[in-house]
Design a protein around this motif. Structure first.
Motif, PDB file in Angstrom:
ATOM      1  N   ALA A 211     -12.962 -42.872  79.429  1.00 51.46           N
ATOM      2  CA  ALA A 211     -12.192 -42.301  78.149  1.00 51.46           C
ATOM      3  C   ALA A 211     -12.502 -40.490  78.436  1.00 51.46           C
ATOM      4  O   ALA A 211     -13.374 -40.161  78.287  1.00 51.46           O
ATOM      5  CB  ALA A 211     -11.946 -43.526  77.346  1.00 51.46           C
ATOM      6  N   GLN A 212     -11.468 -40.417  77.660  1.00 52.24           N
ATOM      7  CA  GLN A 212     -12.010 -38.486  77.447  1.00 52.24           C
ATOM      8  C   GLN A 212     -12.361 -38.696  75.442  1.00 52.24           C
ATOM      9  O   GLN A 212     -12.113 -39.269  75.249  1.00 52.24           O
ATOM     10  CB  GLN A 212     -10.062 -37.941  77.212  1.00 52.24           C
ATOM     11  N   VAL A 213     -12.430 -37.580  75.216  1.00 53.34           N
ATOM     12  CA  VAL A 213     -13.748 -37.409  73.899  1.00 53.34           C
ATOM     13  C   VAL A 213     -12.131 -36.164  73.442  1.00 53.34           C
ATOM     14  O   VAL A 213     -11.027 -35.417  74.745  1.00 53.34           O
ATOM     15  CB  VAL A 213     -14.567 -35.971  73.875  1.00 53.34           C
ATOM     16  N   LEU A 214     -11.453 -37.320  72.706  1.00 53.80           N
ATOM     17  CA  LEU A 214      -9.713 -36.396  71.840  1.00 53.80           C
ATOM     18  C   LEU A 214     -10.161 -35.572  70.808  1.00 53.80           C
ATOM     19  O   LEU A 214     -10.864 -35.688  69.880  1.00 53.80           O
ATOM     20  CB  LEU A 214      -9.152 -37.539  71.586  1.00 53.80           C
ATOM     21  N   VAL A 215      -9.719 -34.070  70.954  1.00 55.14           N
ATOM     22  CA  VAL A 215     -10.719 -33.078  70.064  1.00 55.14           C
ATOM     23  C   VAL A 215      -8.565 -32.834  69.143  1.00 55.14           C
ATOM     24  O   VAL A 215      -8.025 -31.667  69.915  1.00 55.14           O
ATOM     25  CB  VAL A 215     -11.153 -31.638  69.869  1.00 55.14           C
ATOM     26  N   GLN A 216      -8.270 -32.911  67.928  1.00 53.66           N
ATOM     27  CA  GLN A 216      -7.408 -32.655  67.095  1.00 53.66           C
ATOM     28  C   GLN A 216      -8.172 -31.620  66.021  1.00 53.66           C
ATOM     29  O   GLN A 216      -8.280 -31.769  65.829  1.00 53.66           O
ATOM     30  CB  GLN A 216      -6.454 -33.697  66.740  1.00 53.66           C
ATOM     31  N   ALA A 217      -7.152 -30.331  66.540  1.00 55.95           N
ATOM     32  CA  ALA A 217      -7.612 -29.215  65.308  1.00 55.95           C
ATOM     33  C   ALA A 217      -6.992 -28.837  64.385  1.00 55.95           C
ATOM     34  O   ALA A 217      -7.119 -28.268  62.953  1.00 55.95           O
ATOM     35  CB  ALA A 217      -7.880 -27.862  66.922  1.00 55.95           C
ATOM     36  N   GLY A 218      -5.063 -29.240  64.320  1.00 54.01           N
ATOM     37  CA  GLY A 218      -4.904 -29.186  63.656  1.00 54.01           C
ATOM     38  C   GLY A 218      -3.720 -27.590  63.557  1.00 54.01           C
ATOM     39  O   GLY A 218      -3.243 -26.885  62.703  1.00 54.01           O
ATOM     40  N   GLY A 219      -4.447 -26.624  64.665  1.00 57.05           N
ATOM     41  CA  GLY A 219      -3.473 -25.462  64.672  1.00 57.05           C
ATOM     42  C   GLY A 219      -4.361 -24.041  63.654  1.00 57.05           C
ATOM     43  O   GLY A 219      -5.121 -24.003  62.656  1.00 57.05           O
ATOM     44  N   GLY A 220      -3.946 -22.537  63.739  1.00 57.30           N
ATOM     45  CA  GLY A 220      -3.928 -21.210  63.441  1.00 57.30           C
ATOM     46  C   GLY A 220      -5.778 -20.965  63.290  1.00 57.30           C
ATOM     47  O   GLY A 220      -6.598 -21.685  64.314  1.00 57.30           O
ATOM     48  N   ALA A 221      -5.898 -20.110  62.744  1.00 59.78           N
ATOM     49  CA  ALA A 221      -6.858 -19.248  63.503  1.00 59.78           C
ATOM     50  C   ALA A 221      -8.090 -20.602  62.751  1.00 59.78           C
ATOM     51  O   ALA A 221      -9.237 -20.356  63.888  1.00 59.78           O
ATOM     52  CB  ALA A 221      -7.870 -18.287  62.506  1.00 59.78           C
ATOM     53  N   VAL A 222      -8.390 -21.400  62.037  1.00 60.78           N
ATOM     54  CA  VAL A 222      -9.764 -22.465  61.595  1.00 60.78           C
ATOM     55  C   VAL A 222      -9.163 -23.502  62.931  1.00 60.78           C
ATOM     56  O   VAL A 222     -10.810 -24.104  63.165  1.00 60.78           O
ATOM     57  CB  VAL A 222      -9.118 -23.145  60.672  1.00 60.78           C
ATOM     58  N   GLY A 223      -8.004 -24.000  63.387  1.00 61.53           N
ATOM     59  CA  GLY A 223      -8.129 -25.013  64.348  1.00 61.53           C
ATOM     60  C   GLY A 223      -9.420 -24.451  65.426  1.00 61.53           C
ATOM     61  O   GLY A 223      -9.538 -24.928  66.679  1.00 61.53           O
ATOM     62  N   ALA A 224      -9.072 -22.275  65.750  1.00 62.77           N
ATOM     63  CA  ALA A 224      -9.260 -22.453  66.726  1.00 62.77           C
ATOM     64  C   ALA A 224     -10.783 -22.188  66.771  1.00 62.77           C
ATOM     65  O   ALA A 224     -11.418 -22.478  67.640  1.00 62.77           O
ATOM     66  CB  ALA A 224      -8.794 -21.044  67.177  1.00 62.77           C
ATOM     67  N   ALA A 225     -11.145 -21.928  65.044  1.00 59.47           N
ATOM     68  CA  ALA A 225     -12.884 -22.268  65.542  1.00 59.47           C
ATOM     69  C   ALA A 225     -13.058 -23.179  65.718  1.00 59.47           C
ATOM     70  O   ALA A 225     -14.603 -23.992  66.644  1.00 59.47           O
ATOM     71  CB  ALA A 225     -13.121 -21.849  63.444  1.00 59.47           C
ATOM     72  N   LEU A 226     -12.551 -24.564  65.315  1.00 65.67           N
ATOM     73  CA  LEU A 226     -13.315 -25.871  65.456  1.00 65.67           C
ATOM     74  C   LEU A 226     -13.651 -26.815  67.355  1.00 65.67           C
ATOM     75  O   LEU A 226     -14.183 -26.657  67.549  1.00 65.67           O
ATOM     76  CB  LEU A 226     -12.204 -27.242  65.196  1.00 65.67           C
ATOM     77  N   MET A 227     -12.016 -25.456  67.483  1.00 68.81           N
ATOM     78  CA  MET A 227     -11.980 -25.581  68.989  1.00 68.81           C
ATOM     79  C   MET A 227     -12.995 -25.021  69.737  1.00 68.81           C
ATOM     80  O   MET A 227     -13.666 -25.175  70.867  1.00 68.81           O
ATOM     81  CB  MET A 227     -10.900 -25.620  69.531  1.00 68.81           C
ATOM     82  N   LYS A 228     -13.593 -23.887  69.464  1.00 70.89           N
ATOM     83  CA  LYS A 228     -14.497 -23.301  69.841  1.00 70.89           C
ATOM     84  C   LYS A 228     -15.661 -24.125  69.344  1.00 70.89           C
ATOM     85  O   LYS A 228     -17.101 -23.930  70.957  1.00 70.89           O
ATOM     86  CB  LYS A 228     -14.687 -21.757  69.435  1.00 70.89           C
ATOM     87  N   ALA A 229     -15.725 -24.513  68.871  1.00 73.04           N
ATOM     88  CA  ALA A 229     -17.414 -25.141  68.429  1.00 73.04           C
ATOM     89  C   ALA A 229     -17.283 -26.872  69.245  1.00 73.04           C
ATOM     90  O   ALA A 229     -18.463 -26.606  69.929  1.00 73.04           O
ATOM     91  CB  ALA A 229     -17.038 -25.389  67.107  1.00 73.04           C
ATOM     92  N   ALA A 230     -16.056 -27.335  69.479  1.00 69.82           N
ATOM     93  CA  ALA A 230     -16.087 -28.302  70.166  1.00 69.82           C
ATOM     94  C   ALA A 230     -16.405 -27.850  71.985  1.00 69.82           C
ATOM     95  O   ALA A 230     -16.995 -28.590  72.133  1.00 69.82           O
ATOM     96  CB  ALA A 230     -15.145 -28.818  70.352  1.00 69.82           C
ATOM     97  N   ILE A 231     -15.579 -27.574  72.247  1.00 73.29           N
ATOM     98  CA  ILE A 231     -16.085 -26.890  73.842  1.00 73.29           C
ATOM     99  C   ILE A 231     -17.784 -26.353  73.764  1.00 73.29           C
ATOM    100  O   ILE A 231     -18.025 -26.765  75.046  1.00 73.29           O
ATOM    101  CB  ILE A 231     -15.699 -24.567  74.139  1.00 73.29           C
ATOM    102  N   ASP A 232     -18.300 -26.266  72.815  1.00 72.81           N
ATOM    103  CA  ASP A 232     -19.993 -25.180  73.328  1.00 72.81           C
ATOM    104  C   ASP A 232     -20.635 -26.712  73.289  1.00 72.81           C
ATOM    105  O   ASP A 232     -21.891 -26.605  73.078  1.00 72.81           O
ATOM    106  CB  ASP A 232     -19.877 -24.465  71.404  1.00 72.81           C
ATOM    107  N   ALA A 233     -20.385 -27.613  71.629  1.00 69.59           N
ATOM    108  CA  ALA A 233     -21.113 -28.574  71.816  1.00 69.59           C
ATOM    109  C   ALA A 233     -21.103 -29.755  72.955  1.00 69.59           C
ATOM    110  O   ALA A 233     -21.776 -30.510  72.967  1.00 69.59           O
ATOM    111  CB  ALA A 233     -20.308 -29.608  70.356  1.00 69.59           C
TER     112      ALA A 233
END
Length: 379
Positions: A211-233
């Motif tokens: 099963a996947q880990v699903l990350v929903q970031a919500g868009g915008g610059a703040v969303g990009a920061a969450l996705m970047k943190a998820a990749i590195d986490a």
């Protein structure tokens, strides 16, 4: 004779308000009502069931600036544009002659739409016979930034509205916790439970090892920061060998999506939009998302392990408060936006995975109960 409902909704940034309204309209239609959903935001593919959907000339807001209305071309909405929209809305009202008029959020929110909603309420009050006027309201409100705003909202409710349908379970969140004038409108409040799409699959522990880990970031610059943190986490978590799906949302720029794809290792997929996103919740190993109403409703229904990173910029309080309530019940792990890092996110993911959430006991049957309340009011 079939009773008719006119349901007005305006989404300004994400489509959450529209999605929730569509679920409610679907339930109203299934209850035998003739439902007409009027959408004033950008066109979006939502399932409103048997309801008819009417699209006004679209308006939206830029992230962080909800006072400035923009057209679909990105231009400021001038008086001529607003007048044309108002006239179309009033024409629809007069043609449809609804038995019930529902405004989503207003008068508690969407004050920037007063240019068309005040005339609509006046037209409803002058109609013969006059329709019942209801407000469709989420359970937790943004704390008012201006003195007197809550009192103004309460005054409009008491002057114009027959009922306020609060889509929440008071055992989870009480209206008075985020609205100071709750007592002033107490007699008009009807609690419906949380509006969740109960047709979605529920999560079952250990069903799918891939099963996947699903990350929903919500868009915008703040969303990009969450996705970047998820990749590195990811390499720091117990799920480092699982596939990860990161979804930025329609408000994320293509530039951000491409930058994140360049950063993502094998096993991590980055998308701006996924059509069946909500359906994937019941299949994923773990969910990481913002703390918006719809995301939390989906998580509570799916019951999968979840991490919430509430949006807290621009003095937003709603998501942080919802996150606190979830964490207190053990229903999700919360990472405050100001403390977001790969390490803090990885720790929250492992903690959530190690302790699957209990049965919430929260009423999620809000759509059907809304329909039942309205049928009862119609007699």
């Amino acid at each position: 004779m079939t009773k008719r409902v006119l349901f007005y909704v305006q989404h300004l940034l994400g489509a959450g308000h529209l999605v929730r309204s569509a679920i409610i309209c679907r339930a109203l239609s299934e209850a035998g009502l003739d439902v007409h959903l009027i959408s004033g935001g950008a066109m979006a593919d939502v399932d409103a069931g048997g309801a008819s959907v009417h699209q006004l000339a679209a308006l939206h807001c830029a992230p962080g600036n909800f006072s400035r209305l923009l057209t679909s071309e990105g231009k400021p909405a001038d008086d001529a544009f607003k007048s044309s929209r108002r006239d179309m809305l009033l024409a629809l009202f007069r043609a449809l002659k609804p038995d019930i008029l529902i405004t989503e959020a207003f008068p508690f929110g969407r004050r920037q739409m007063r240019f068309e909603l005040q005339p609509l309420l006046e037209a409803a009050g002058d109609a013969t016979p006059a329709p019942l006027i209801l407000c469709s309201l989420r359970d937790i409100l943004q704390t008012s930034r201006k003195p007197g705003r809550d009192a103004e909202s309460a005054a409009i409710v008491n002057a114009r509205y027959d009922a306020v349908l609060v889509h929440g379970d008071p055992a989870f969140a009480r209206l008075q916790d985020s609205f100071t004038e709750a007592e002033a409108i107490r007699r008009k409040v009807r609690q419906t439970g949380i509006v969740a799409d109960l047709a979605r699959r529920r999560w079952r522990h250990g069903v799918n090892a891939d099963a996947q880990v699903l990350v929903q970031a919500g868009g915008g610059a703040v969303g990009a920061a969450l996705m970047k943190a998820a990749i590195d986490a990811r390499p720091l978590t117990l799920l480092k060998n699982s596939p990860w799906l990161l979804v930025g949302g329609n408000n994320m720029t293509e530039e951000d999506v491409l930058r994140l794809r360049g950063r993502a290792p094998e096993g991590v997929r980055v998308e701006r939009f996924i059509a069946d996103l909500a359906a994937r919740l019941g299949l994923c190993a773990l969910s990481v998302s913002r703390g918006g109403y719809n995301s939390v409703a989906e998580i509570l229904h799916a019951r999968n392990p979840a991490v919430i990173v509430p949006y807290a910029q621009d003095n937003e309080t709603e998501q942080a408060f919802r996150g606190q309530l979830l964490a207190a019940r053990g229903l999700a792990r919360v990472v405050a936006e100001e403390y977001l890092s790969p390490e803090s996110l990885a720790a929250a993911i492992d903690a959530a995975l190690s302790h699957p959430p209990p049965e919430s006991g929260i009423d999620l049957n809000g759509a059907r109960k809304t329909a039942a309340i309205i049928r009862d009011m119609l007699g």
